[in-house]
Design an enzyme around this catalytic site. Structure first.
Site, short mmCIF file in Angstrom:
data_model
loop_
_atom_site.label_atom_id
_atom_site.label_comp_id
_atom_site.label_asym_id
_atom_site.label_seq_id
_atom_site.Cartn_x
_atom_site.Cartn_y
_atom_site.Cartn_z
N SER A 143 0.83 -1.25 -0.05
CA SER A 143 -0.10 -0.09 -0.05
C SER A 143 0.89 1.14 -0.07
O SER A 143 1.92 1.27 0.61
CB SER A 143 -0.97 -0.02 1.26
N TYR A 158 -1.77 -0.48 10.14
CA TYR A 158 -1.57 -1.12 8.90
C TYR A 158 -0.45 -0.24 8.41
O TYR A 158 0.11 -1.11 7.55
CB TYR A 158 -2.86 -0.33 8.20
#
Length: 194
Positions: A143, A158
């Site tokens: 990501s 995350y």
């Protein structure tokens, strides 16, 4: 034994993983759709088979070492090798408004168990089968939130997991280069999924 390209995609019964399975199978690969939920994985694979694609289902929980070993054993019984591993399984438990100073350590541990340690466990378990391929490939789903150059606040668990995944990707690429296995990370961008 299969003669064509064999791919395994983790976390693949829905969302981005399911679409990766569909597109790889549409290119003529035999794809093993791996998911934690046997029923959901079987249903997703059946729908793709009904569309004429070569897709099988397999239970695999990336965060469970025993499940990773069982996945290797099941694949080794069926295939001489695998050619492609897409480490798609991942979780996002914290919110964009979560401060790192208020991040529950349990949330961080659970996120790292799936997004980092899970990827490593799956890769370690399946590496012997990948090493038998003449053109092995590993793709880790990362990501932009894990990029150090654009690091910001929010979703700290995350973000840290994906930053660590990017480091793992580089280490695996160097470690497996001698075996002819290419390792990359990719970011699909923001996608409206569950």
């Amino acid at each position: 034994m299969e003669d064509g390209t064999i791919a395994v995609v983790t976390g693949a019964n829905r969302g981005i993983g399911l679409e990766i399975v569909r597109q790889l199978a549409a290119q003529g690969m035999h794809v093993v759709l791996a998911s934690r939920d046997a029923k959901k994985g079987s249903a997703a694979a059946a729908a793709l088979r009904d569309a004429g694609l070569a897709v099988d289902a397999m239970v695999l929980d990336a965060a469970d070492p025993a499940s990773c070993r069982a996945a290797h054993d099941g694949l080794a019984q069926r295939f001489e090798r695998i050619d492609v591993l897409v480490n798609n399984a991942g979780i996002l438990l914290d919110r964009s408004t979560t401060s790192v100073l208020e991040l529950p350590i349990a949330t961080l541990r659970e996120t790292l168990d799936t997004n980092l340690i899970g990827v490593l466990q799956v890769t370690q378990a399946l590496a012997p089968l990948l090493k038998r391929s003449r053109h092995g490939r590993i793709v880790n789903l990362s990501s932009g939130l894990g990029q150090l150059s654009e690091m910001g606040a929010g979703t700290p668990a995350y973000r840290m997991s994906k930053t660590a995944l990017n480091a793992l990707t580089r280490i695996l690429a160097a470690d497996l280069a001698g075996d002819g296995i290419k390792v990359n990370a990719m970011c699909p961008g923001w996608v409206r999924t569950d």
